[in-house]
Design an enzyme around this catalytic site. Structure first.
Site, PDB file in Angstrom:
ATOM      1  N   ASP A   1      14.182  13.407  31.629  1.00  0.00           N
ATOM      2  CA  ASP A   1      14.616  14.575  32.317  1.00  0.00           C
ATOM      3  C   ASP A   1      15.623  15.547  31.090  1.00  0.00           C
ATOM      4  OD1 ASP A   1      14.162  16.853  33.940  1.00  0.00           O
ATOM      5  OD2 ASP A   1      15.333  16.116  35.404  1.00  0.00           O
TER       6      ASP A   1
ATOM      7  N   HIS B   1      13.077  19.682  33.756  1.00  0.00           N
ATOM      8  CA  HIS B   1      12.555  20.099  34.661  1.00  0.00           C
ATOM      9  C   HIS B   1      13.209  21.829  34.744  1.00  0.00           C
ATOM     10  CE1 HIS B   1      15.956  19.084  37.264  1.00  0.00           C
ATOM     11  NE2 HIS B   1      15.794  20.153  37.764  1.00  0.00           N
TER      12      HIS B   1
ATOM     13  N   SER C   1      21.323  21.794  38.681  1.00  0.00           N
ATOM     14  CA  SER C   1      20.355  20.958  37.708  1.00  0.00           C
ATOM     15  C   SER C   1      20.552  21.369  36.186  1.00  0.00           C
ATOM     16  CB  SER C   1      18.871  20.996  38.067  1.00  0.00           C
ATOM     17  OG  SER C   1      18.361  20.331  39.162  1.00  0.00           O
TER      18      SER C   1
END
Length: 180
Positions: free
Chosen positions: A97, A67, A172
């Site tokens: 992911d 992402h 992230s």
């Protein structure tokens, strides 16, 4: 030795484990900036530190979250030492992911990939490089393994690690490591 002394020693050992792990992995943690194509308008986010990643092979291979680089027209990676490189997307698997990038450099610092399976309850440390602030560190435990995440507007993701470790904005894609 008193109970207070034993508690202090245990806390010192935990603190040393967290700081040691962060110091070992920190040089391999990178900031990832992207330029995204949005319809007819290109929105540049270079310099904002959209996400993090980490070098896992000294020839410039970087692991991050899918992402973080989704819909990227151009990807730029900044290393902990301040060097900046354009990166190419080698592959992406949104269902879990994960994405792999590569930069044109070699002999880079690496974070060793885990060789042992994670366990629920295991202590872990999350390291990121958000917003160009160098790296940040948080610690917690693995809460669950094999989780699925889905919701409106979110692509279904499977086999995720759930942790109570605080994930700061921009972290992230950074590594989740154990004390080793």
């Amino acid at each position: 030795m008193t109970i207070e002394d034993k508690d202090a020693q245990a806390l010192d050992a935990y603190s040393n484990a967290v700081t040691g792990a962060a110091e070992r992995v920190g040089p391999a943690v990178v900031r990832i900036d992207i330029e995204r194509e949005g319809g007819r308008i290109t929105r540049s986010v270079f310099g904002s530190g959209l996400g993090s990643g980490f070098i896992f092979a000294s020839d410039g291979q970087i692991l991050t979250n899918a992402h973080v680089v989704a819909h990227a027209r151009q990807i730029r990676v900044t290393l902990a030492d301040g060097r900046t490189f354009n990166a190419g997307l080698i592959g992406s698997e949104p269902e879990v992911d994960v994405a792999v990038l590569r930069v044109g450099a070699d002999r880079l610092p690496v974070a060793e990939l885990g060789r042992f399976p994670l366990k629920v309850g295991q202590l872990v440390i999350a390291v990121g490089n958000p917003y160009g602030l160098n790296w940040t560190v948080t610690a917690g435990v693995v809460s669950a393994l094999g989780r699925t995440l889905e919701g409106p507007g979110i692509r279904k993701m499977t086999n995720l690690i759930q942790t109570d470790t605080s994930i700061n904005p921009g972290n992230s894609g950074g590594p989740l490591v154990d004390s080793q």
